[in-house]
Enzyme design. Structure first.
Site, PDB file in Angstrom:
ATOM      1  N   THR A  43       0.875  -1.435   0.086  1.00 26.60           N
ATOM      2  CA  THR A  43      -0.023  -0.224   0.182  1.00 26.60           C
ATOM      3  C   THR A  43       0.932   1.356  -0.209  1.00 26.60           C
ATOM      4  O   THR A  43       0.531   2.225  -0.707  1.00 26.60           O
ATOM      5  CB  THR A  43      -0.760  -0.035   1.228  1.00 26.60           C
ATOM      6  OG1 THR A  43      -1.662  -1.014   1.151  1.00 26.60           O
ATOM      7  CG2 THR A  43      -1.817   1.446   1.228  1.00 26.60           C
ATOM      8  N   ALA A 121      -0.858 -15.999  -1.109  1.00 27.93           N
ATOM      9  CA  ALA A 121      -0.923 -17.225  -0.018  1.00 27.93           C
ATOM     10  C   ALA A 121      -1.995 -17.717   0.575  1.00 27.93           C
ATOM     11  O   ALA A 121      -2.886 -16.708   1.355  1.00 27.93           O
ATOM     12  CB  ALA A 121       0.274 -16.870   0.975  1.00 27.93           C
ATOM     13  N   HIS A 447      21.000  28.185  11.130  1.00 25.74           N
ATOM     14  CA  HIS A 447      20.558  29.246  10.620  1.00 25.74           C
ATOM     15  C   HIS A 447      20.637  29.681   9.153  1.00 25.74           C
ATOM     16  O   HIS A 447      21.647  29.477   8.678  1.00 25.74           O
ATOM     17  CB  HIS A 447      20.990  30.517  11.449  1.00 25.74           C
ATOM     18  CG  HIS A 447      20.261  31.832  10.848  1.00 25.74           C
ATOM     19  ND1 HIS A 447      19.019  31.922  11.489  1.00 25.74           N
ATOM     20  CD2 HIS A 447      20.637  32.763  10.144  1.00 25.74           C
ATOM     21  CE1 HIS A 447      18.405  33.043  10.798  1.00 25.74           C
ATOM     22  NE2 HIS A 447      19.561  33.581  10.312  1.00 25.74           N
TER      23      HIS A 447
END
Ligand code: NAI
Length: 468
Positions: A43, A121, A447
């Protein structure tokens, strides 16, 4: 004739939980087979996290160009005409990304010497499954089984998927953009996708059964998202529930105070949660206990059956890819003889709305509900220079640090703001390393970066913020 394979480790499900478990098992020298019925990546890679982030990126670019084509384009950029979008091309670009990741996972499994079997499976007992592959049936017998079948969208009984009623899977693969979209459920998926479609020019209406959006987060975190939805022209109906379609195909809605109305829309996207995939693969043939709708596991992801393990969405909230992969890695290591437990200090949750939300650990309300005395430092985004250069101040936002008053240990961090998802790693590291407020305060932050807002949040909790 049925081929029979024997292996030490059998992993069922090729999503982030399953493929990480298999790769780690292979790296550790364990004989490993992974079975996947659809595409490797599951997914997350194929129809969830990655494709939705691709769509969100396109929507953001498009929205920026629309702004530049408006007379009041704020950045000095002006486009003479409105942009247009060929959504089929967008979807092809997105499919290119998922295809790359899908083949990347295949290559990583190969490198780790994991054998992959393509097919679904079905178990006949705890350690035996059969797989109908394109080349014929295969029976696999294993010493250890890792269940990683994931989850699937919840369907509303009065609004089954099909036709104009779609789940996130179809929403991420539309041929053309709908003109109008009703989204049912103002949670993660509904608001991530709803916001993206709104930026792409779709008229979006959101219905939510509760009295607020994003019920998982506190009001302060959800407020900037709600403000953006309003500014973007998204119609929001709270305390509203979908009742089904009428004869003309419009959505019947029961709103606040029982008021009924209909909404006509090209597409109706149902995003009311996901459920673990515990049916259709023979769980009933295994001695595996459930805990409500989830598979019951202990803190090592052991099920009630010896040497049968379960991970990811199958075993409970939060249903997040990074939780699944952490559990997968751990289980492979336990099978290889390592001493491991799943006891993270926190699992970060990120919502990729506009603006983004990050949360890890305890919120102030949750800490207080536990009877803890706390210090809270909240630093506004609009006081951070980098946020201003990224137009991050438009919807406000903040970084909030929650610490125990007694010893200043950080127990929770939440933030809302543009691009703030990129700070989730630093937040998780601080919590996992058991950082004190003084550790954050004493760490030099580059910064100009958004991370400085985190630094200032810690300073604020200590009573000496510099920039507010
Ligand atoms: P969700 O649980 O986040 O939100 C569902 C929303 O639907 C809730 O607000 C709920 O009150 C509402 N709702 C339920 N029934 C309703 C009804 N009949 N009418 C109107 N509203 C209704 O579920 P969502 O968005 O489907 O996501 C599922 C899971 O997928 C999440 O729990 C999350 O773990 C995962 N996810 C994670 C993302 C991320 O990490 N960024 C992004 C997307 C999904």
């Amino acid at each position: 004739m049925t081929e029979t394979l024997k292996t030490h480790v059998l992993v069922v499900g090729g999503g982030p939980g399953g493929y990480v478990a298999a790769i780690r098992a292979g790296q550790l020298g364990l004989d490993t087979i992974l079975v996947e019925g659809d595409k490797l990546g599951g997914t997350c890679l194929i129809r969830g996290c990655i494709p939705s982030k691709a769509l969100i990126h396109v929507a953001e670019k498009f929205d920026g160009m629309v702004a530049a084509s408006d007379a009041e384009g704020a950045l000095g950029i002006h486009l003479a005409a409105k942009p247009s979008i060929d959504f089929a091309e967008t979807v092809r670009w997105k499919d290119g990304i998922t295809a790359k990741l899908n083949s990347g996972v295949g290559a990583l499994l190969k490198k780790a010497k994991v054998k992959t079997v393509a097919g679904w499976a079905t178990f006949s007992d705890g350690k035996t499954c059969s797989v109908a592959t394109a080349e014929g049936p295969v029976t696999i017998k294993a010493d250890h089984v890792i269940l990683a079948q994931g989850s699937e969208p919840v369907e509303l009984p009065m609004l089954p998927f099909g036709g104009k009623v779609i789940s996130s899977t179809e929403a991420l693969s539309l041929d053309t953009l709908p003109r109008s979209l009703v989204v049912i459920g103002a949670g993660y998926i509904g608001l991530e996708l709803g916001s993206a479609f709104a930026k792409l020019g779709v008229a979006v209406t959101v219905l939510e059964a509760r009295d607020r959006i994003l019920p998982l987060y506190d009001d302060a975190l959800a407020a900037p998202v709600r403000q953006w939805l309003g500014n973007a022209g998204v119609t929001l109906h709270l305390e509203a529930s979908a009742e089904g379609l009428d004869a003309s195909g419009a959505l019947r809605v029961k709103g606040k105070d029982g008021r009924e109305f209909t909404l006509a829309a090209d597409k109706i996207l149902v995003t009311v949660g996901r459920k673990p995939r515990t049916e259709g693969w023979g769980i009933e043939t295994m001695a595996v206990d459930l805990d409500g709708r989830f598979v019951k596991v202990d803190d090592q992801c052991r099920t009630s059956m010896r040497d049968v393990w379960a991970i990811g969405d199958l075993v409970g909230e939060p249903m997040l890819a990074h939780k699944a992969s952490a559990q997968g890695e751990m289980v492979a290591e336990i099978i290889a003889g390592h001493r491991r437990h799943f006891q993270p200090a926190g699992i970060p949750a990120v919502c990729f709305t506009q603006p983004e939300i990050v949360s890890i650990g305890l919120s102030p309300a949750e800490a207080e509900a536990q009877g803890l005395e706390i210090l809270v430092g909240q630093f506004p985004y609009m006081a951070n220079g980098r946020a201003l250069t990224l137009e991050g101040d438009k919807e406000g936002g903040f970084v909030r640090v929650v610490a125990r008053k007694s010893d200043h240990r950080v127990i929770g961090i939440q933030a809302v703001g543009s691009h703030v998802s990129e700070l989730s790693g630093e937040f998780a590291l601080a919590l996992e390393m058991g950082a004190m407020l003084e550790d954050l305060a004493g760490t030099i932050h580059a910064h100009p970066t958004l991370g400085e807002a985190f630094h200032e949040g810690a300073l604020k909790a200590l009573g000496h913020a510099i920039h507010i």
